[in-house]
Design a protein around this motif. Structure first.
Motif, PDB file in Angstrom:
ATOM      1  N   HIS A  13      23.047  65.499 103.304  1.00 30.71           N
ATOM      2  CA  HIS A  13      24.112  65.419 102.307  1.00 30.71           C
ATOM      3  C   HIS A  13      25.485  65.207 102.955  1.00 30.71           C
ATOM      4  CE1 HIS A  13      21.496  66.355  98.956  1.00 30.71           C
ATOM      5  NE2 HIS A  13      21.049  67.443  99.559  1.00 30.71           N
ATOM      6  N   GLU A  14      25.473  64.639 104.132  1.00 31.35           N
ATOM      7  CA  GLU A  14      26.721  64.398 104.859  1.00 31.35           C
ATOM      8  C   GLU A  14      27.681  63.528 104.043  1.00 31.35           C
ATOM      9  OE1 GLU A  14      27.934  62.100 109.009  1.00 31.35           O
ATOM     10  OE2 GLU A  14      26.085  63.276 108.907  1.00 31.35           O
ATOM     11  N   ARG A  15      28.942  63.902 104.088  1.00 30.81           N
ATOM     12  CA  ARG A  15      29.973  63.132 103.389  1.00 30.81           C
ATOM     13  C   ARG A  15      30.624  62.143 104.337  1.00 30.81           C
ATOM     14  NH1 ARG A  15      31.558  65.477  98.338  1.00 30.81           N
ATOM     15  NH2 ARG A  15      30.588  67.504  97.991  1.00 30.81           N
ATOM     16  N   SER A  16      31.254  61.129 103.747  1.00 29.38           N
ATOM     17  CA  SER A  16      31.878  60.098 104.567  1.00 29.38           C
ATOM     18  C   SER A  16      33.024  59.449 103.807  1.00 29.38           C
ATOM     19  CB  SER A  16      30.845  59.021 104.925  1.00 29.38           C
ATOM     20  OG  SER A  16      31.460  57.919 105.569  1.00 29.38           O
ATOM     21  N   PRO A  17      34.090  59.078 104.530  1.00 32.15           N
ATOM     22  CA  PRO A  17      35.071  58.187 103.910  1.00 32.15           C
ATOM     23  C   PRO A  17      34.409  56.833 103.664  1.00 32.15           C
ATOM     24  CG  PRO A  17      35.915  59.187 105.937  1.00 32.15           C
ATOM     25  CD  PRO A  17      34.441  59.433 105.910  1.00 32.15           C
ATOM     26  N   LEU A  18      34.935  56.054 102.739  1.00 31.11           N
ATOM     27  CA  LEU A  18      34.379  54.723 102.469  1.00 31.11           C
ATOM     28  C   LEU A  18      35.490  53.745 102.137  1.00 31.11           C
ATOM     29  CD1 LEU A  18      31.933  52.843 102.057  1.00 31.11           C
ATOM     30  CD2 LEU A  18      31.914  53.561  99.654  1.00 31.11           C
ATOM     31  N   ILE A  19      35.534  52.676 102.905  1.00 30.72           N
ATOM     32  CA  ILE A  19      36.403  51.533 102.616  1.00 30.72           C
ATOM     33  C   ILE A  19      35.484  50.324 102.613  1.00 30.72           C
ATOM     34  CG2 ILE A  19      38.346  50.148 103.426  1.00 30.72           C
ATOM     35  CD1 ILE A  19      39.256  52.776 104.919  1.00 30.72           C
ATOM     36  N   ILE A  20      35.355  49.663 101.471  1.00 29.40           N
ATOM     37  CA  ILE A  20      34.328  48.638 101.312  1.00 29.40           C
ATOM     38  C   ILE A  20      34.839  47.517 100.423  1.00 29.40           C
ATOM     39  CG2 ILE A  20      33.286  49.780  99.293  1.00 29.40           C
ATOM     40  CD1 ILE A  20      30.513  48.988 100.436  1.00 29.40           C
ATOM     41  N   GLY A  21      34.400  46.299 100.730  1.00 31.08           N
ATOM     42  CA  GLY A  21      34.801  45.184  99.877  1.00 31.08           C
ATOM     43  C   GLY A  21      34.885  43.876 100.630  1.00 31.08           C
ATOM     44  N   SER A  22      35.759  43.007 100.166  1.00 31.60           N
ATOM     45  CA  SER A  22      35.927  41.686 100.765  1.00 31.60           C
ATOM     46  C   SER A  22      36.311  41.816 102.235  1.00 31.60           C
ATOM     47  CB  SER A  22      37.013  40.912 100.017  1.00 31.60           C
ATOM     48  OG  SER A  22      36.634  40.675  98.676  1.00 31.60           O
ATOM     49  N   ALA A  23      35.685  41.004 103.069  1.00 28.96           N
ATOM     50  CA  ALA A  23      35.884  41.114 104.518  1.00 28.96           C
ATOM     51  C   ALA A  23      37.359  41.022 104.888  1.00 28.96           C
ATOM     52  CB  ALA A  23      35.087  40.019 105.231  1.00 28.96           C
ATOM     53  N   HIS A  24      38.083  40.100 104.283  1.00 31.01           N
ATOM     54  CA  HIS A  24      39.488  39.903 104.641  1.00 31.01           C
ATOM     55  C   HIS A  24      40.308  41.153 104.342  1.00 31.01           C
ATOM     56  CE1 HIS A  24      43.294  37.883 105.329  1.00 31.01           C
ATOM     57  NE2 HIS A  24      43.716  38.279 104.155  1.00 31.01           N
ATOM     58  N   GLU A  25      40.044  41.807 103.210  1.00 34.52           N
ATOM     59  CA  GLU A  25      40.836  42.984 102.841  1.00 34.52           C
ATOM     60  C   GLU A  25      40.501  44.195 103.693  1.00 34.52           C
ATOM     61  OE1 GLU A  25      43.511  42.900 101.154  1.00 34.52           O
ATOM     62  OE2 GLU A  25      43.107  40.784 100.850  1.00 34.52           O
ATOM     63  N   GLY A  84      28.302  39.258 102.602  1.00 30.67           N
ATOM     64  CA  GLY A  84      29.459  38.719 103.287  1.00 30.67           C
ATOM     65  C   GLY A  84      30.663  39.633 103.313  1.00 30.67           C
ATOM     66  N   GLY A  85      30.517  40.869 102.806  1.00 35.35           N
ATOM     67  CA  GLY A  85      31.607  41.826 102.817  1.00 35.35           C
ATOM     68  C   GLY A  85      31.523  42.768 104.000  1.00 35.35           C
ATOM     69  N   LYS A  86      32.338  43.816 103.968  1.00 36.57           N
ATOM     70  CA  LYS A  86      32.362  44.789 105.057  1.00 36.57           C
ATOM     71  C   LYS A  86      32.494  46.194 104.501  1.00 36.57           C
ATOM     72  CE  LYS A  86      33.972  42.071 108.979  1.00 36.57           C
ATOM     73  NZ  LYS A  86      34.860  42.053 110.164  1.00 36.57           N
ATOM     74  N   ALA A  87      32.087  47.169 105.310  1.00 33.26           N
ATOM     75  CA  ALA A  87      32.219  48.574 104.935  1.00 33.26           C
ATOM     76  C   ALA A  87      32.491  49.392 106.181  1.00 33.26           C
ATOM     77  CB  ALA A  87      30.955  49.077 104.241  1.00 33.26           C
ATOM     78  N   THR A  88      33.468  50.294 106.097  1.00 33.73           N
ATOM     79  CA  THR A  88      33.834  51.129 107.233  1.00 33.73           C
ATOM     80  C   THR A  88      34.175  52.529 106.745  1.00 33.73           C
ATOM     81  OG1 THR A  88      35.472  51.422 109.017  1.00 33.73           O
ATOM     82  CG2 THR A  88      36.213  50.312 107.042  1.00 33.73           C
ATOM     83  N   ASN A  89      34.086  53.490 107.653  1.00 34.54           N
ATOM     84  CA  ASN A  89      34.538  54.841 107.323  1.00 34.54           C
ATOM     85  C   ASN A  89      35.975  55.069 107.795  1.00 34.54           C
ATOM     86  OD1 ASN A  89      34.337  55.186 110.084  1.00 34.54           O
ATOM     87  ND2 ASN A  89      32.565  56.554 109.990  1.00 34.54           N
ATOM     88  N   GLY A  90      36.597  53.985 108.239  1.00 28.83           N
ATOM     89  CA  GLY A  90      37.957  54.059 108.755  1.00 28.83           C
ATOM     90  C   GLY A  90      38.009  54.024 110.264  1.00 28.83           C
ATOM     91  N   ALA A  91      36.862  54.355 110.885  1.00 27.59           N
ATOM     92  CA  ALA A  91      36.781  54.357 112.346  1.00 27.59           C
ATOM     93  C   ALA A  91      35.687  53.428 112.853  1.00 27.59           C
ATOM     94  CB  ALA A  91      36.530  55.769 112.863  1.00 27.59           C
ATOM     95  N   LYS A  92      34.595  53.322 112.101  1.00 30.91           N
ATOM     96  CA  LYS A  92      33.490  52.470 112.522  1.00 30.91           C
ATOM     97  C   LYS A  92      32.733  51.946 111.316  1.00 30.91           C
ATOM     98  CE  LYS A  92      30.144  54.652 114.655  1.00 30.91           C
ATOM     99  NZ  LYS A  92      29.421  55.595 115.554  1.00 30.91           N
ATOM    100  N   ASN A  93      31.951  50.910 111.546  1.00 29.03           N
ATOM    101  CA  ASN A  93      31.110  50.327 110.509  1.00 29.03           C
ATOM    102  C   ASN A  93      30.174  51.403 109.957  1.00 29.03           C
ATOM    103  OD1 ASN A  93      28.930  48.881 109.179  1.00 29.03           O
ATOM    104  ND2 ASN A  93      29.591  47.047 110.261  1.00 29.03           N
ATOM    105  N   ILE A  94      30.102  51.514 108.636  1.00 27.90           N
ATOM    106  CA  ILE A  94      29.217  52.507 108.007  1.00 27.90           C
ATOM    107  C   ILE A  94      27.786  52.363 108.515  1.00 27.90           C
ATOM    108  CG2 ILE A  94      28.095  53.125 105.821  1.00 27.90           C
ATOM    109  CD1 ILE A  94      30.830  54.309 105.934  1.00 27.90           C
ATOM    110  N   LEU A  95      27.344  51.132 108.764  1.00 29.84           N
ATOM    111  CA  LEU A  95      25.960  50.906 109.159  1.00 29.84           C
ATOM    112  C   LEU A  95      25.686  51.250 110.620  1.00 29.84           C
ATOM    113  CD1 LEU A  95      25.255  47.586 107.223  1.00 29.84           C
ATOM    114  CD2 LEU A  95      24.625  49.917 106.578  1.00 29.84           C
ATOM    115  N   ASP A  96      26.713  51.653 111.345  1.00 31.34           N
ATOM    116  CA  ASP A  96      26.524  52.112 112.721  1.00 31.34           C
ATOM    117  C   ASP A  96      26.473  53.639 112.817  1.00 31.34           C
ATOM    118  OD1 ASP A  96      26.500  49.535 113.721  1.00 31.34           O
ATOM    119  OD2 ASP A  96      28.672  49.468 114.023  1.00 31.34           O
TER     120      ASP A  96
END
Length: 334
Positions: free
Chosen positions: A311-323, A292-304
């Protein structure tokens, strides 16, 4: 009056029960998850005895990421290689500790799966007795019967057929998803089994803590700074508590249970982010979404995202959907 004994449901039993819900299941997937669980048990034992068996400290080399390798890193990597490699189900592996895709010991062109893993996340915390972990994601082969191993890993990350992590802390927990919910198992050392303790895990939709290396604040983009300033200021439901271990698995696991947000955004020093997409961001993103949470690289969903290198690197913003959604509003208004 005696109390009737209730046998705990083990990971093996849980997997078999899940298989009965899918007529035609071959049992191969049970073997995949079971082999990872066995590797986790072996690593958990080594972690608990590291200070007694000379497994602490540096190994005297650096990995492909340019990071100093700990002795326990090497040990965990070898455990995953040996235990998973002999099942015959995996064709090849990607590990944080190795530069190239490498073949499974008993793998073949007809093996159905590949796995990307971080054998021991949080290496810098090993010698300080802070919780560390393992992260993994499994993909189906693109073309069985061929040798295109690298291409097998360069699929849209949503195509993971299973993902999980293990926390080696005050207790050892094995958490995984096959795309139908997230379930957590705690290792009972007395019987040597992972026991179901957290069925159908759901991440709280909001939380009151944020997790990030705030020492990087000066290098962040303005939208991230504004969000951190917002959650740190007094207001309705604020300030949030700052909770940061520096071990991705430990930080994420707390958010899974308590809610909140974890951030390792891009910055002036790491334009493409610092965490690894295949074996850190993507597996946790699948687990977060299933809970029920979400994860993004700041521009798009990580899973997209479709990786271009293993070994590609990525930003990560992950956690409660509301935040995660709230942080994105700061980006829109930046």
């Amino acid at each position: 009056m005696t109390t009737a004994f209730e046998a705990p449901k083990t990971l093996d039993q849980f997997i078999l029960d899940e298989e009965t819900k899918h007529p035609g299941a071959s049992g191969q997937f049970s073997s995949l998850i079971g082999s990872i669980a066995l590797a986790a048990k072996i690593i958990a034992r080594a972690v608990s005895r590291a200070g007694l068996t000379s497994l602490t400290g540096l190994a005297g080399k650096t990995n492909v990421q340019g990071e100093e390798v700990q002795k326990l890193d090497e040990y965990a990597d070898s455990v995953f290689d040996l235990v998973l490699g002999r099942t015959g189900h995996f064709s090849s592996f990607v590990s944080e500790e190795r530069e190239e895709v490498f073949k499974a010991t008993s793998g073949s062109k007809d093996s159905g799966y590949v796995v990307a893993y971080d054998p021991l996340d949080g290496s810098s915390n090993i010698d300080t007795n802070i919780a560390i972990g393992s992260i993994w994601g499994i993909y189906k082969r693109i073309a069985r019967g061929s040798d295109t191993d690298t291409h097998d890993f360069l699929q849209q990350t949503r195509k993971q057929v299973a993902a999980g992590y293990v926390v080696y802390g005050s207790s050892c927990m094995f958490v995984y998803t096959t795309g139908t919910g997230v379930h957590g198992f705690t290792l009972d050392y007395e019987i040597g089994e992972f026991v179901l303790t957290h069925p159908n895990m759901q991440m709280p939709q909001s939380g009151k803590s944020y997790s990030c290396n705030q020492g990087n604040y000066v290098n962040w983009d303005e939208d991230v700074k504004k969000y951190i300033d917002y959650v740190s200021a007094e207001g309705e439901g604020r300030p949030f508590s700052h909770r940061y271990v520096g071990s991705l698995v430990a930080d994420f696991h707390r958010i899974m249970l308590k809610g909140g947000i974890f951030l390792y955004p891009s910055d002036k020093k790491n334009k493409n982010g610092k965490l690894r997409l295949l074996y850190e961001c993507a597996p946790l993103a699948l687990i977060a979404e299933q809970a029920g949470g979400k994860a993004t690289n700041g521009a798009k969903n990580i899973l997209d995202v479709i990786p271009t290198t293993v070994h590609e690197r990525s930003p990560l913003i992950i956690g409660s959907a509301h935040e995660v959604e709230r942080l994105q509003t700061f980006k829109l208004s930046a």
